[in-house]
Design a protein around this motif. Structure first.
Motif, PDB file in Angstrom:
ATOM      1  N   ALA A 130     -20.649   6.515   9.896  1.00 52.97           N
ATOM      2  CA  ALA A 130     -19.942   6.757   8.399  1.00 52.97           C
ATOM      3  C   ALA A 130     -18.626   7.342   8.758  1.00 52.97           C
ATOM      4  O   ALA A 130     -18.395   8.050   9.687  1.00 52.97           O
ATOM      5  CB  ALA A 130     -20.897   7.912   7.796  1.00 52.97           C
ATOM      6  N   THR A 131     -17.980   7.045   7.654  1.00 51.20           N
ATOM      7  CA  THR A 131     -16.348   7.541   7.964  1.00 51.20           C
ATOM      8  C   THR A 131     -16.154   8.714   6.642  1.00 51.20           C
ATOM      9  O   THR A 131     -16.716   8.461   5.588  1.00 51.20           O
ATOM     10  CB  THR A 131     -15.283   6.297   7.668  1.00 51.20           C
ATOM     11  N   PHE A 132     -15.557   9.730   6.931  1.00 48.59           N
ATOM     12  CA  PHE A 132     -15.316  10.853   6.046  1.00 48.59           C
ATOM     13  C   PHE A 132     -13.920  11.162   5.840  1.00 48.59           C
ATOM     14  O   PHE A 132     -13.198  11.151   6.875  1.00 48.59           O
ATOM     15  CB  PHE A 132     -16.075  11.844   6.353  1.00 48.59           C
ATOM     16  N   ARG A 133     -13.544  11.407   4.813  1.00 53.73           N
ATOM     17  CA  ARG A 133     -12.126  11.823   4.593  1.00 53.73           C
ATOM     18  C   ARG A 133     -12.231  13.503   4.142  1.00 53.73           C
ATOM     19  O   ARG A 133     -13.105  13.709   3.094  1.00 53.73           O
ATOM     20  CB  ARG A 133     -11.320  11.445   3.312  1.00 53.73           C
ATOM     21  N   VAL A 134     -11.586  14.311   4.857  1.00 53.52           N
ATOM     22  CA  VAL A 134     -11.789  15.657   4.509  1.00 53.52           C
ATOM     23  C   VAL A 134     -10.424  16.163   4.074  1.00 53.52           C
ATOM     24  O   VAL A 134      -9.437  16.523   4.960  1.00 53.52           O
ATOM     25  CB  VAL A 134     -12.186  16.391   5.726  1.00 53.52           C
ATOM     26  N   ASP A 135     -10.665  16.870   2.973  1.00 61.02           N
ATOM     27  CA  ASP A 135      -9.122  17.419   2.394  1.00 61.02           C
ATOM     28  C   ASP A 135      -9.793  18.848   1.968  1.00 61.02           C
ATOM     29  O   ASP A 135     -10.757  19.030   1.309  1.00 61.02           O
ATOM     30  CB  ASP A 135      -8.958  16.669   1.041  1.00 61.02           C
ATOM     31  N   GLY A 136      -9.219  19.709   2.986  1.00 61.63           N
ATOM     32  CA  GLY A 136      -9.510  21.224   2.751  1.00 61.63           C
ATOM     33  C   GLY A 136     -10.636  21.424   3.203  1.00 61.63           C
ATOM     34  O   GLY A 136     -11.392  20.909   4.441  1.00 61.63           O
ATOM     35  N   GLY A 137     -11.799  21.858   2.554  1.00 62.10           N
ATOM     36  CA  GLY A 137     -13.177  22.321   3.057  1.00 62.10           C
ATOM     37  C   GLY A 137     -13.939  21.067   2.298  1.00 62.10           C
ATOM     38  O   GLY A 137     -15.121  21.282   2.599  1.00 62.10           O
ATOM     39  N   ALA A 140     -15.628  13.648   2.012  1.00 62.56           N
ATOM     40  CA  ALA A 140     -16.207  12.537   1.089  1.00 62.56           C
ATOM     41  C   ALA A 140     -16.234  11.304   1.959  1.00 62.56           C
ATOM     42  O   ALA A 140     -15.731  11.049   2.692  1.00 62.56           O
ATOM     43  CB  ALA A 140     -15.010  12.249  -0.203  1.00 62.56           C
ATOM     44  N   MET A 141     -17.552  10.769   1.812  1.00 65.51           N
ATOM     45  CA  MET A 141     -17.975   9.678   2.523  1.00 65.51           C
ATOM     46  C   MET A 141     -17.370   8.236   2.072  1.00 65.51           C
ATOM     47  O   MET A 141     -17.433   7.980   1.072  1.00 65.51           O
ATOM     48  CB  MET A 141     -19.573   9.494   2.783  1.00 65.51           C
ATOM     49  N   ARG A 142     -16.428   7.793   3.022  1.00 63.69           N
ATOM     50  CA  ARG A 142     -15.723   6.599   2.654  1.00 63.69           C
ATOM     51  C   ARG A 142     -16.394   5.352   2.994  1.00 63.69           C
ATOM     52  O   ARG A 142     -16.539   4.545   2.100  1.00 63.69           O
ATOM     53  CB  ARG A 142     -14.422   6.518   3.411  1.00 63.69           C
ATOM     54  N   SER A 143     -17.098   5.389   4.093  1.00 60.87           N
ATOM     55  CA  SER A 143     -17.939   4.114   4.326  1.00 60.87           C
ATOM     56  C   SER A 143     -19.549   4.396   4.789  1.00 60.87           C
ATOM     57  O   SER A 143     -19.505   5.631   5.342  1.00 60.87           O
ATOM     58  CB  SER A 143     -17.432   3.498   5.690  1.00 60.87           C
ATOM     59  N   LYS A 144     -20.346   3.800   4.391  1.00 62.53           N
ATOM     60  CA  LYS A 144     -21.624   4.137   4.652  1.00 62.53           C
ATOM     61  C   LYS A 144     -22.360   3.781   6.014  1.00 62.53           C
ATOM     62  O   LYS A 144     -21.849   2.681   6.425  1.00 62.53           O
ATOM     63  CB  LYS A 144     -22.506   3.640   3.474  1.00 62.53           C
ATOM     64  N   PRO A 145     -23.263   4.600   6.556  1.00 63.54           N
ATOM     65  CA  PRO A 145     -24.207   4.363   7.781  1.00 63.54           C
ATOM     66  C   PRO A 145     -25.211   3.163   7.642  1.00 63.54           C
ATOM     67  O   PRO A 145     -25.681   2.890   8.819  1.00 63.54           O
ATOM     68  CB  PRO A 145     -24.627   5.699   8.131  1.00 63.54           C
ATOM     69  N   PRO A 210     -20.779  19.635  10.026  1.00 68.01           N
ATOM     70  CA  PRO A 210     -20.277  20.228   9.239  1.00 68.01           C
ATOM     71  C   PRO A 210     -19.979  19.541   7.839  1.00 68.01           C
ATOM     72  O   PRO A 210     -19.193  19.978   7.146  1.00 68.01           O
ATOM     73  CB  PRO A 210     -18.721  20.358   9.847  1.00 68.01           C
ATOM     74  N   ARG A 211     -20.258  18.380   7.987  1.00 62.63           N
ATOM     75  CA  ARG A 211     -20.162  17.489   6.560  1.00 62.63           C
ATOM     76  C   ARG A 211     -21.545  17.313   6.161  1.00 62.63           C
ATOM     77  O   ARG A 211     -21.875  16.083   5.645  1.00 62.63           O
ATOM     78  CB  ARG A 211     -19.328  16.114   6.975  1.00 62.63           C
ATOM     79  N   ALA A 212     -22.337  18.176   6.148  1.00 61.30           N
ATOM     80  CA  ALA A 212     -23.725  18.128   5.588  1.00 61.30           C
ATOM     81  C   ALA A 212     -23.859  17.920   4.195  1.00 61.30           C
ATOM     82  O   ALA A 212     -24.502  17.079   3.701  1.00 61.30           O
ATOM     83  CB  ALA A 212     -24.753  19.553   5.784  1.00 61.30           C
ATOM     84  N   ALA A 213     -22.932  18.403   3.496  1.00 61.73           N
ATOM     85  CA  ALA A 213     -22.853  18.153   2.002  1.00 61.73           C
ATOM     86  C   ALA A 213     -22.694  16.860   1.679  1.00 61.73           C
ATOM     87  O   ALA A 213     -23.226  16.180   0.596  1.00 61.73           O
ATOM     88  CB  ALA A 213     -21.813  19.089   1.315  1.00 61.73           C
ATOM     89  N   ALA A 214     -21.735  16.169   2.317  1.00 57.18           N
ATOM     90  CA  ALA A 214     -21.748  14.705   2.102  1.00 57.18           C
ATOM     91  C   ALA A 214     -22.696  13.780   2.652  1.00 57.18           C
ATOM     92  O   ALA A 214     -22.914  12.661   1.755  1.00 57.18           O
ATOM     93  CB  ALA A 214     -20.391  14.210   2.751  1.00 57.18           C
ATOM     94  N   TRP A 215     -23.388  14.155   3.615  1.00 62.03           N
ATOM     95  CA  TRP A 215     -24.674  13.546   3.853  1.00 62.03           C
ATOM     96  C   TRP A 215     -25.613  13.526   3.041  1.00 62.03           C
ATOM     97  O   TRP A 215     -26.366  12.564   2.498  1.00 62.03           O
ATOM     98  CB  TRP A 215     -25.261  14.194   5.261  1.00 62.03           C
ATOM     99  N   TYR A 218     -25.085  11.556   0.066  1.00 62.22           N
ATOM    100  CA  TYR A 218     -25.346   9.943   0.413  1.00 62.22           C
ATOM    101  C   TYR A 218     -26.934   9.781   0.373  1.00 62.22           C
ATOM    102  O   TYR A 218     -27.363   8.806  -0.233  1.00 62.22           O
ATOM    103  CB  TYR A 218     -24.828   9.503   1.893  1.00 62.22           C
ATOM    104  N   PHE A 219     -27.738  10.766   0.721  1.00 60.78           N
ATOM    105  CA  PHE A 219     -29.064  10.729   0.884  1.00 60.78           C
ATOM    106  C   PHE A 219     -29.576  10.541  -0.562  1.00 60.78           C
ATOM    107  O   PHE A 219     -30.643   9.808  -0.935  1.00 60.78           O
ATOM    108  CB  PHE A 219     -29.909  11.723   1.521  1.00 60.78           C
ATOM    109  N   GLU A 220     -29.076  11.411  -1.493  1.00 60.24           N
ATOM    110  CA  GLU A 220     -29.472  11.426  -2.959  1.00 60.24           C
ATOM    111  C   GLU A 220     -29.308  10.116  -3.471  1.00 60.24           C
ATOM    112  O   GLU A 220     -30.050   9.621  -4.208  1.00 60.24           O
ATOM    113  CB  GLU A 220     -28.720  12.555  -3.547  1.00 60.24           C
ATOM    114  N   ALA A 221     -28.134   9.417  -3.232  1.00 60.33           N
ATOM    115  CA  ALA A 221     -27.584   8.171  -3.797  1.00 60.33           C
ATOM    116  C   ALA A 221     -28.739   6.959  -2.971  1.00 60.33           C
ATOM    117  O   ALA A 221     -28.939   6.261  -3.636  1.00 60.33           O
ATOM    118  CB  ALA A 221     -26.300   7.658  -3.166  1.00 60.33           C
TER     119      ALA A 221
END
Length: 258
Positions: A130-137, A140-145, A210-215, A218-221
């Motif tokens: 997966a690809t993430f863009r991290v702005d500040g804290g 956001a997941m850009r591409s899915k696994p 560190p990107r657990a919230a974005a994961w 994704y899982f909820e989606a």
């Protein structure tokens, strides 16, 4: 004498007025200049991060060639603009599956090293497919696994990545080449509840990142349900149910050539 005094007072008043107006204009120009330069710098840094995201989109496509098409290696060009490229701390995946009717269970684990672009405006991270863009804290997941979650047949693909040999981080404003090598690809496990099973198996997927919230988003989606962990603690666990589960694992190496 009266007319001369009046002229002197008017001249002094006009001079003082001119000085005040000039000072006000100068201050305004200074504020606009400072604000404008700062805004331009922010816009430039944001555009550089956006360009890095696009490069990582290409990287994601190239890694997909390895995992889905069987290509041995792919190269991705990435422009560094006062930025760094290296590897982050390991991210851990654990997949636990259990079937109550038969007491059958299995556990699959994987650790991966994220590839991280670090710029002034933020970071771009490729981790576990997966690809993430991290702005500040915020990430956001850009591409899915590529998880496939269904009550009949499901797939959890685990992508394990790590640096090749002594490949380390680089920084500056040069153009680098990230070469991805496929090392292995296998089926970690297959779990089937059987044709006579009354209930599906429970599958718990835990991610420490560190990107657990974005994961978690994704899982909820994917229709999964949160059962444990919090993003603030850096780990989340989500559950789904299925009759048949496949867990695959692909191992790749990243080689950064400056």
């Amino acid at each position: 004498m009266t007319s001369v005094a009046l002229f002197d007072r008017r001249g002094a008043s006009e001079t003082i007025g001119f000085v005040f107006v000039f000072a006000l204009v100068t201050a305004s120009v200074g504020v606009i200049y400072t604000t404008g330069i700062g805004g331009l710098a922010d816009a430039r840094e944001d555009e550089q991060l956006t360009n890095a995201v696009r490069a990582f989109d290409v990287l994601d496509d190239n890694v997909a060639d390895l995992t889905r098409e069987g290509a041995p290696s792919r190269a991705t060009e990435l422009k560094l603009s006062d930025a760094g490229l290296g590897f982050g701390d390991p991210v851990t995946f654990e997949v636990q599956v259990n079937h109550t009717d038969t007491d059958a269970n299995a556990t699959y684990r994987a650790n991966t090293r994220p590839l991280v672009y670090s710029g002034e405006a933020g970071k771009v991270v490729f981790s576990a497919g997966a690809t993430f863009r991290v702005d500040g804290g915020s990430a956001a997941m850009r591409s899915k696994p590529g998880f496939l979650v269904d009550d009949r047949r499901s797939l959890v693909p685990l992508l394990v990545a790590y640096p090749q040999g002594g490949s380390g981080g680089v920084g500056g404003s040069s153009t680098v080449l990230v070469v991805t090598h496929r090392q292995s690809q296998q089926l970690d496990g297959e779990f089937d509840t059987g044709p006579d099973a009354a209930d599906e198996a429970r599958v718990n997927v835990t991610v420490e990142s560190p990107r657990a919230a974005a994961w978690g988003r994704y899982f909820e989606a994917q229709g999964m349900t949160a059962i444990d962990g919090t993003a603030d603690d850096g780990d989340v666990t989500y559950q789904f149910r299925t009759d048949h589960l496949l867990v695959s694992e692909t191992v790749v190496e990243f080689d950064i050539n400056a």
